[in-house]
Design a protein around this motif. Sequence first.
Motif, PDB file in Angstrom:
ATOM      1  N   LEU A  94       0.800  -1.345   0.186  1.00  0.00           N
ATOM      2  CA  LEU A  94      -0.133   0.009   0.083  1.00  0.00           C
ATOM      3  C   LEU A  94       0.698   1.346  -0.042  1.00  0.00           C
ATOM      4  N   VAL A  95       2.047   1.114   0.563  1.00  0.00           N
ATOM      5  CA  VAL A  95       2.635   2.299   0.863  1.00  0.00           C
ATOM      6  C   VAL A  95       4.043   2.441   0.137  1.00  0.00           C
ATOM      7  N   PRO A  96       3.952   3.373  -1.064  1.00  0.00           N
ATOM      8  CA  PRO A  96       5.063   3.453  -2.147  1.00  0.00           C
ATOM      9  C   PRO A  96       6.525   3.402  -1.377  1.00  0.00           C
ATOM     10  N   GLU A  97       6.908   4.304  -0.321  1.00  0.00           N
ATOM     11  CA  GLU A  97       7.934   4.319   0.430  1.00  0.00           C
ATOM     12  C   GLU A  97       8.712   3.085   0.924  1.00  0.00           C
ATOM     13  N   VAL A  98       7.555   2.250   1.512  1.00  0.00           N
ATOM     14  CA  VAL A  98       8.234   0.741   1.873  1.00  0.00           C
ATOM     15  C   VAL A  98       8.837   0.181   0.529  1.00  0.00           C
ATOM     16  N   VAL A  99       8.330   0.240  -0.553  1.00  0.00           N
ATOM     17  CA  VAL A  99       8.773  -0.423  -1.743  1.00  0.00           C
ATOM     18  C   VAL A  99      10.352   0.226  -1.897  1.00  0.00           C
ATOM     19  N   ASP A 100      10.313   1.584  -1.815  1.00  0.00           N
ATOM     20  CA  ASP A 100      11.380   2.401  -1.855  1.00  0.00           C
ATOM     21  C   ASP A 100      12.570   1.986  -0.865  1.00  0.00           C
ATOM     22  N   TRP A 101      11.826   1.708   0.335  1.00  0.00           N
ATOM     23  CA  TRP A 101      13.058   1.365   1.253  1.00  0.00           C
ATOM     24  C   TRP A 101      13.647  -0.132   0.985  1.00  0.00           C
ATOM     25  N   ALA A 102      12.799  -1.032   0.388  1.00  0.00           N
ATOM     26  CA  ALA A 102      13.385  -2.443   0.132  1.00  0.00           C
ATOM     27  C   ALA A 102      14.271  -2.320  -0.853  1.00  0.00           C
ATOM     28  N   ARG A 103      14.576  -1.319  -1.779  1.00  0.00           N
ATOM     29  CA  ARG A 103      15.429  -1.238  -2.880  1.00  0.00           C
ATOM     30  C   ARG A 103      16.585  -0.317  -2.620  1.00  0.00           C
ATOM     31  N   GLY A 104      16.421   0.281  -1.353  1.00  0.00           N
ATOM     32  CA  GLY A 104      17.461   1.211  -1.054  1.00  0.00           C
ATOM     33  C   GLY A 104      17.924   0.812   0.258  1.00  0.00           C
ATOM     34  N   LEU A 105      17.336   1.533   1.417  1.00  0.00           N
ATOM     35  CA  LEU A 105      17.754   1.411   2.765  1.00  0.00           C
ATOM     36  C   LEU A 105      17.760   0.258   3.148  1.00  0.00           C
ATOM     37  N   MET A 106      16.931  -0.639   2.929  1.00  0.00           N
ATOM     38  CA  MET A 106      16.889  -1.864   3.561  1.00  0.00           C
ATOM     39  C   MET A 106      17.525  -3.084   2.475  1.00  0.00           C
ATOM     40  N   ALA A 107      18.285  -2.591   1.363  1.00  0.00           N
ATOM     41  CA  ALA A 107      18.551  -3.358   0.412  1.00  0.00           C
ATOM     42  C   ALA A 107      19.354  -4.522   0.910  1.00  0.00           C
ATOM     43  N   ASP A 108      20.218  -4.328   1.936  1.00  0.00           N
ATOM     44  CA  ASP A 108      21.028  -5.448   2.555  1.00  0.00           C
ATOM     45  C   ASP A 108      20.214  -6.529   3.130  1.00  0.00           C
ATOM     46  N   VAL A 109      18.646  -6.244   3.602  1.00  0.00           N
ATOM     47  CA  VAL A 109      17.906  -7.180   4.150  1.00  0.00           C
ATOM     48  C   VAL A 109      17.085  -8.107   2.925  1.00  0.00           C
ATOM     49  N   PHE A 110      16.825  -7.208   1.974  1.00  0.00           N
ATOM     50  CA  PHE A 110      16.167  -8.012   0.887  1.00  0.00           C
ATOM     51  C   PHE A 110      17.201  -8.755  -0.378  1.00  0.00           C
ATOM     52  N   GLY A 111      18.265  -8.237  -0.331  1.00  0.00           N
ATOM     53  CA  GLY A 111      19.064  -8.981  -1.349  1.00  0.00           C
ATOM     54  C   GLY A 111      18.741  -8.878  -2.817  1.00  0.00           C
ATOM     55  N   ASP A 112      18.714  -9.869  -3.427  1.00  0.00           N
ATOM     56  CA  ASP A 112      18.283  -9.794  -4.874  1.00  0.00           C
ATOM     57  C   ASP A 112      16.908 -10.281  -4.840  1.00  0.00           C
ATOM     58  N   SER A 113      15.995 -10.180  -3.960  1.00  0.00           N
ATOM     59  CA  SER A 113      14.673 -10.863  -4.196  1.00  0.00           C
ATOM     60  C   SER A 113      13.806 -10.097  -4.845  1.00  0.00           C
ATOM     61  N   LEU A 114      13.851  -8.794  -5.180  1.00  0.00           N
ATOM     62  CA  LEU A 114      13.053  -7.974  -5.929  1.00  0.00           C
ATOM     63  C   LEU A 114      13.461  -7.983  -7.214  1.00  0.00           C
ATOM     64  N   VAL A 115      14.223  -8.503  -7.603  1.00  0.00           N
ATOM     65  CA  VAL A 115      15.232  -8.599  -9.049  1.00  0.00           C
ATOM     66  C   VAL A 115      14.781 -10.164  -9.711  1.00  0.00           C
ATOM     67  N   ASP A 116      14.124 -10.975  -8.986  1.00  0.00           N
ATOM     68  CA  ASP A 116      13.497 -12.236  -9.338  1.00  0.00           C
ATOM     69  C   ASP A 116      12.519 -11.956 -10.413  1.00  0.00           C
ATOM     70  N   PRO A 117      12.794 -12.709 -11.553  1.00  0.00           N
ATOM     71  CA  PRO A 117      11.808 -12.555 -12.744  1.00  0.00           C
ATOM     72  C   PRO A 117      10.553 -12.840 -12.335  1.00  0.00           C
ATOM     73  N   ARG A 118      10.226 -13.858 -11.434  1.00  0.00           N
ATOM     74  CA  ARG A 118       9.006 -14.284 -10.800  1.00  0.00           C
ATOM     75  C   ARG A 118       7.924 -13.299 -10.308  1.00  0.00           C
ATOM     76  N   VAL A 119       8.658 -11.978  -9.743  1.00  0.00           N
ATOM     77  CA  VAL A 119       8.177 -11.214  -8.681  1.00  0.00           C
ATOM     78  C   VAL A 119       7.567  -9.924  -9.291  1.00  0.00           C
ATOM     79  N   SER A 120       6.441  -9.426  -9.292  1.00  0.00           N
ATOM     80  CA  SER A 120       5.908  -8.165  -9.592  1.00  0.00           C
ATOM     81  C   SER A 120       5.291  -7.492  -8.319  1.00  0.00           C
ATOM     82  N   VAL A 121       5.883  -6.374  -8.060  1.00  0.00           N
ATOM     83  CA  VAL A 121       5.490  -5.567  -7.191  1.00  0.00           C
ATOM     84  C   VAL A 121       4.364  -4.722  -7.535  1.00  0.00           C
ATOM     85  N   LEU A 122       3.158  -4.818  -6.887  1.00  0.00           N
ATOM     86  CA  LEU A 122       2.208  -3.749  -7.288  1.00  0.00           C
ATOM     87  C   LEU A 122       1.862  -2.607  -6.190  1.00  0.00           C
TER      88      LEU A 122
END
Length: 227
Positions: A94-122
């Motif tokens: 729901l919150v766009p900033e949470v997606v931004d944090w996942a790709r930036g400030l928390m990138a070390d937590v998420f690793g490469d999970s969001l670049v998985d071709p199976r994943v679409s973030v809505l």
Amino acid sequence: MIPWELLGTAEMPGEGGQLRLMRRGGEYAIRLGHTELMNSRLSGSEEALATLACARVAPGKKPRILVGGLGMGFTLRAAQKALPPAAAIDVAELVPEVVDWARGLMADVFGDSLVDPRVSVLVGDVLAIMRKATRTYDAILLDVDNGPEGLTRSDNDAIYEQRGLADALAALRPGGVLAVWSAAPDRFFGARLKRVGFAVEEITVKADRGKRGAKHVIWLASRPGRP
């Protein structure tokens, strides 16, 4: 002791309050007011949400699942481990900033999970997504707010009310499963799921992977029919 550091803030829609992303050393937390919604050190029950649900997806298929709530990605990453290469994973946040944090400030937590071709973030309301998705998903995993009664945002009520659960049922393919995470038990929620038409199982899981500590609840609600 290392003090907590404020990394970022985000406003919840509809005057829902302000989210704060905090860090202390290698530990992260997302808070709403005085409530800690999630912590990077406690991931056991969120991972169990995905593991239990994905285990009930019929084998030999190209499953499509919907994850409601990105958070710190624990449910997403557990689903990625459990699902085959042909799977499709939609994540509603729901919150766009949470997606931004996942790709930036928390990138070390998420690793490469969001670049998985199976994943679409809505970016949007998971309930609105379910309402447009008739017989689309093999599993829907809801980790929204703190569960059916642990609500920090009143608008989330609609997801757990009878109409919202009926929307989830309609969004599932026959034999599909709705998995719902909660920080605490709710003696009425299982009955509400059954009234909508689900077959229901309630499971208690540990908040962390250790033997002690808090316990959370997961409901596994199956849509009748053959996959």
